[in-house]
Design an enzyme around this catalytic site. Sequence first.
Site, PDB file in Angstrom:
ATOM      1  N   HIS A   1      25.287 -13.002  61.718  1.00 13.67           N
ATOM      2  CA  HIS A   1      24.757 -12.608  63.025  1.00 13.67           C
ATOM      3  C   HIS A   1      25.910 -12.407  63.991  1.00 13.67           C
ATOM      4  CE1 HIS A   1      21.882 -15.308  60.985  1.00 13.67           C
ATOM      5  NE2 HIS A   1      21.014 -14.402  61.353  1.00 13.67           N
TER       6      HIS A   1
ATOM      7  N   LYS B   1      17.231 -19.390  54.167  1.00 11.90           N
ATOM      8  CA  LYS B   1      18.638 -19.453  54.577  1.00 11.90           C
ATOM      9  C   LYS B   1      18.780 -20.553  55.631  1.00 11.90           C
ATOM     10  CE  LYS B   1      19.244 -15.108  55.930  1.00 11.90           C
ATOM     11  NZ  LYS B   1      17.803 -14.727  55.988  1.00 11.90           N
TER      12      LYS B   1
ATOM     13  N   GLY C   1      15.223 -13.465  60.047  1.00 11.95           N
ATOM     14  CA  GLY C   1      15.348 -12.411  61.047  1.00 11.95           C
ATOM     15  C   GLY C   1      15.653 -11.077  60.390  1.00 11.95           C
ATOM     16  N   SER C   2      15.223  -9.990  61.011  1.00 10.43           N
ATOM     17  CA  SER C   2      15.577  -8.663  60.523  1.00 10.43           C
ATOM     18  C   SER C   2      17.011  -8.332  60.949  1.00 10.43           C
ATOM     19  CB  SER C   2      14.600  -7.629  61.075  1.00 10.43           C
ATOM     20  OG  SER C   2      13.313  -7.882  60.565  1.00 10.43           O
ATOM     21  N   GLY C   3      17.482  -7.168  60.500  1.00 10.11           N
ATOM     22  CA  GLY C   3      18.847  -6.764  60.823  1.00 10.11           C
ATOM     23  C   GLY C   3      19.805  -7.013  59.672  1.00 10.11           C
ATOM     24  N   HIS C   4      19.283  -7.598  58.577  1.00  7.31           N
ATOM     25  CA  HIS C   4      20.105  -7.866  57.391  1.00  7.31           C
ATOM     26  C   HIS C   4      19.695  -6.968  56.218  1.00  7.31           C
ATOM     27  CE1 HIS C   4      21.423 -11.378  59.557  1.00  7.31           C
ATOM     28  NE2 HIS C   4      20.221 -11.910  59.552  1.00  7.31           N
TER      29      HIS C   4
ATOM     30  N   ASP D   1      14.880 -20.759  61.164  1.00 10.38           N
ATOM     31  CA  ASP D   1      14.206 -20.540  59.882  1.00 10.38           C
ATOM     32  C   ASP D   1      13.785 -21.864  59.261  1.00 10.38           C
ATOM     33  OD1 ASP D   1      14.492 -17.741  59.926  1.00 10.38           O
ATOM     34  OD2 ASP D   1      16.497 -17.853  59.045  1.00 10.38           O
TER      35      ASP D   1
END
Lengths: 329, 329
Positions: free
Chosen positions: A215, A104, A53-56, A109
């Site tokens: 998250h 991860k 996921g994006s945001g990292h 995922d």
Amino acid sequence: MKKLINDIGTVLTESLDGFAAAHADIVTLGAEHQFVRRKQTKPGKVALISGGGSGHEPLHAGFVGHGMLDAACPGQVFTSPTPNQMLAAAESVDGGAGVLFIVKNYSGDMMNFQMAAEMLDRENATVIVNDDVAVENSTYTTGRRGVAGTLIVEKIVGAAAERGDSLAALKSLGDAVNSATASMGVALSSCTVPAAGKPTFQIGADEMEMGVGIHGEPGRRRVKLGSANEIAAELAGACLKDLSLKPGREVILLVNGFGGTPLLELYLMVNAAHKVLAGAGVKVVRHLTGPFVTSLEMAGCSITVSAVDVDALALWDAPVHTAALRWGC
Amino acid sequence: MKKLINDIGTVLTESLDGFAAAHADIVTLGAEHQFVRRKQTKPGKVALISGGGSGHEPLHAGFVGHGMLDAACPGQVFTSPTPNQMLAAAESVDGGAGVLFIVKNYSGDMMNFQMAAEMLDRENATVIVNDDVAVENSTYTTGRRGVAGTLIVEKIVGAAAERGDSLAALKSLGDAVNSATASMGVALSSCTVPAAGKPTFQIGADEMEMGVGIHGEPGRRRVKLGSANEIAAELAGACLKDLSLKPGREVILLVNGFGGTPLLELYLMVNAAHKVLAGAGVKVVRHLTGPFVTSLEMAGCSITVSAVDVDALALWDAPVHTAALRWGC
């Protein structure tokens, strides 16, 4: 929600366009923003592909380039990419020596990368990263979560791929680095996912979430904010306990910001973590400090301790040329 | 106030200790934390010294090293360093070819660096950076403020010092780079100075401070939060207007985070700024994106446009090895 965006639906694609423009010397974008890949790949080299996921950010696209990843597949914020993205990335960067996926440990995922691995008609293997020692099982995870230690796995395995190690050797090295790496984090504030529009969790003005996930998932407990020394003692202490390091052992220390904590505080945490590690007789031989595996604008940090032998240290020091890590070239 | 600290009185020194430990290959600390200096200086080279209040990390200590600064003098958070710090730094790093001070235009910094320049019994000169086009005069400033463009002055002048340019040539180059550089920022939230314990300013849940300073000083106006495209149009537009750039002119684009805004949004702003610059016919030849000149944990960003000729671009590209910027070595 206060963010520098135009439209919630296009946050990711606009950001990827900006990333690709800013780093056009290193990366290109796959069709329909399915993946970010190295501009140049090396024939005969195992292709390393990660994603999530994006945001990292800068994880993972910021680690694409010479000495680290060949491609990264970005999902929407805090959402797994699809198997199609991974297959398109593999098609694009495979140099004929097989594909190693670095994943991860989150259920979404894991499921999607596994599906891609099964569908891929090329030799492939998968390294699962689960360095977060805070909790077993979590909101999106069975077993331990994969957090900032992922960066260390990607760097060391990336350097080994660059020198020509085989797929089997890289899989084995990745598993070993993951086993030698432990992380734990703390949050002082929540993050806000653009599509949700409100903070992921509520937290009191004098509280911290000890053992938080990247998250904003719950950690070990919600307690009153402690001092930097107390926090470092718990975070670094948990890593040391997990790794059962003997005195004299050499480690990389990563003090990772989650996005909203300034460098002034992160370096103060480095100082605090040093005391804990020195107290245990562990020797910090390399440092990395900054926001590398983030949770949008969440305030807080994580401490990662990764035990290295001579070979792993040489691979850590090997040249890398990515948007977010660059040395030796 | 939620911060990763032990004691308000020791935030700076503990953070500097962590910084020095993390980057022991590049820097050493002066006595009593008076300055951060390069581990190795080059005899016969003009010494570049900057400094200012802390809370803007990685500026300035993060830019000490080969190809940039010789020393940085950190004041307390948002407070000027003292003349004694600058004199001690000059004493430590002067290579016999004179000292160039690079000073952001704030009254406290100007007064203290000027006092040091007068007391210093070595040849010296000063480059004043005042790239912030938002407002004339401000809370701590007479004239324009020095903000993120300082990084560009330090990089280009640093590279010229490394190749052996004279003090007079560096002073002239620094003034020219400053004149060719314009910045403007926007804040979505305040920062909190540790010693104050509360936010520097109040801002509504749907408001932004357009033209904010890097200490949270007022900008041009307080308005409803706009879209990224609208914000980029105003920030980049103000830079273009100030520089009166002709179509075809080559520029460096720095999208700088103030500390609390994630990379996901900063790259989205890169994409938005690109459209504005392309619309004006200006050509972005180099990019830098990230939190480089911060305001503690303030959310927001600034856009800096710096027009470069062939020589300035070569100096920008020249090798640099500091904690926060590293390429070519």
